[in-house]
Write an enzyme that holds these catalytic residues in place. Sequence first.
Site: not given
Lengths: 401, 401
Positions: B186, B211-212, B360
């Site tokens: 992944d 989308y990251k 984060r």
Amino acid sequence: VITFEEIQTLDAEDPLRAKRAEFCLPANTIYLDGNSLGPLPIKAKERISTVIDEQWGKDLIQSWNKNHWIDLPIITGDKIAPLIGAATGQVICCDSISINLFKLLASALTLNRERKVILSPADNFPTDLYMVQGLAKLVGNDRCHLKSAAPHQLLDMLDETVAGERYDIEKITQLAHTKGVLVIWDLAHSAGAFPLELDNHKVDFAVGCGYKYLNGGPGAPAFLYVAERHHSRIHQPLSGWMGHKSPFGFNPEYAAAPGIRKFLSGTPNILSLTALDAALDVFDGVDMRQVEAKSHALSSLFLELISQSKYLTPLECISPATCEARGSQLAFSHEDAYAISQALIDRQVVVDFRAPNIIRFGFTPLYLRYEDIWSAVNIFEKIIRQKLYQEPQYQIRNKVT
Amino acid sequence: VITFEEIQTLDAEDPLRAKRAEFCLPANTIYLDGNSLGPLPIKAKERISTVIDEQWGKDLIQSWNKNHWIDLPIITGDKIAPLIGAATGQVICCDSISINLFKLLASALTLNRERKVILSPADNFPTDLYMVQGLAKLVGNDRCHLKSAAPHQLLDMLDETVAGERYDIEKITQLAHTKGVLVIWDLAHSAGAFPLELDNHKVDFAVGCGYKYLNGGPGAPAFLYVAERHHSRIHQPLSGWMGHKSPFGFNPEYAAAPGIRKFLSGTPNILSLTALDAALDVFDGVDMRQVEAKSHALSSLFLELISQSKYLTPLECISPATCEARGSQLAFSHEDAYAISQALIDRQVVVDFRAPNIIRFGFTPLYLRYEDIWSAVNIFEKIIRQKLYQEPQYQIRNKVT
């Protein structure tokens, strides 16, 4: 003989005539392929600008809450619900018809554990058959297998081995239920085309298309419907994090969300979903019975104008003769169907060619005028009369048509 | 002690500094959440306009051929290929990570028919675990079941019962292969973040996120990679019409397309796929080793500036101490993590909160400057020093964060 004046009167008296202005339509084009890809609604264009410039461009990650991205599959599903005769909370917008059908087929198997047969009309849209074949191959033929039959034989084949089935609506659903059979309806060519009453007809499951009669844009997310009475007993196998009851709890064990949300898998596709959500606003104030009536009137007019032309009369219409039986399209077979369809498209009458020999004309009432039918038949006649389709440029086939 | 002049020198000498101008970034915002949703590339904005106004708006159905919509899943996949060290023809863009993972998990089971175990790190992103659980429930635990373990125990658990597995890359793939285990990676947090060498490392399968780090927009289509050596032997169960070898032949029997195309299911989502395809142009001329080096430099600078502040030093960084081990993020735990993250966001330092107590910070080199890190730490310090996060408005949690 119908005159152009009569056509103009039909347009002037059309209760849906104002809807055409809500679409961006290419100039001088008669678009008879809304059954393949609906045209661009102005509201979809505007909302896409907003989602790009303001939501993605400025609000960024905060849009999941601030701009309700997280609820969009449900919000859009609830906008589709009244078009198909469903109470809210039973429709969700996500993924493709193929993927959604897989979820429902597997769900139907878990509800009817002793049933193994999926019955389908043999002329079903192939992806529906393929998804059953894929599921059967995965779980084994002893747990699931496809039987297909000519549509008129289907009713006789409904028996106690059948888990799920697809075709007509009220009558078939009722008959199926008397045999303990669950029914999945593929509404790709009916949602947005005519009135549906899924709740009243006690339908179990349905899938439908976002990019045809709902005008959601190319490859728009599909929708699925599950009757509320089945929600609590169903497990669907594509159990991704967005269908979890607490997606941001990051629990290692899957626990399905209550209600229709459990049919979500991955992260919803916001750009496409926004376009579809905005496109559905076109149906504000629209009575689906008016849409159906105008669709019938448009296709009947087309056939009547064809019958007035000695050049067009010999063409073979393979659609059912009655409006009620044929939905929103008319199909004609001709050995030069490909060349004729290209000649029509070149003259800005956009039709659909289906291999090997079919031309399909779609009649979508929200943006077509009676005068478009008049013009389309005139151009069609000219192409046949002057044999324009025999010109060499129409004899070469594209890869995909 | 690091000075602002040194920071400015770092920016002036940054080989990636010109890339920032290729993004639409909100004014006066420091965006440290590109690991959740990449910002809007200017090219994506432009291409979306074209696909809406010209392709959907004017060319309509003809765009499937004329504007290459039909090949977009392959075209976009081939653009991703060099970013992950893959030769062309092995990557396709479609659906979500969850759905694509299901295809690959089922494929791995068909390749390794005597193997039943899917091994996963217990702290894997939950959707990966959920999709295994869904597959196991569908096919039965006797044909597939999930074993999960702490990451450091995984290598000891690789044995002859294991069909597929996910974690580290070259070493684990190699070790897995010695036991006949297939590996699915992944790449959600690595594709576009640092160099990958899937082909060189003999990886079997991978999924990744659009989308990251690839900046394809909210809910952009995901991608999947299948090594060419596996193509001919694989059957994937979500066998929709777009993965058929002849989608417009309308044959009632499924027959898979050759190569990677068989991993398509339904109609590709053109609006979202176009945004991702255009977004990938940002990587033109980018060396992924430069991206990795700058990501390390940004996070190291962040930690160094933290260590210079007596208010911030007590904060607990729970990410690995070495750059190589931690990827592109730094996570801090704090009992008031939610309130602190909201206070940061209010001051336009966009970070990510993860329940129950983690903040984060993501360091995405294509659009972040060293001076952004300087400013972010200054604002962070002020919030902690002045206890601004204790203000009442930060004590209420949103539904989704």
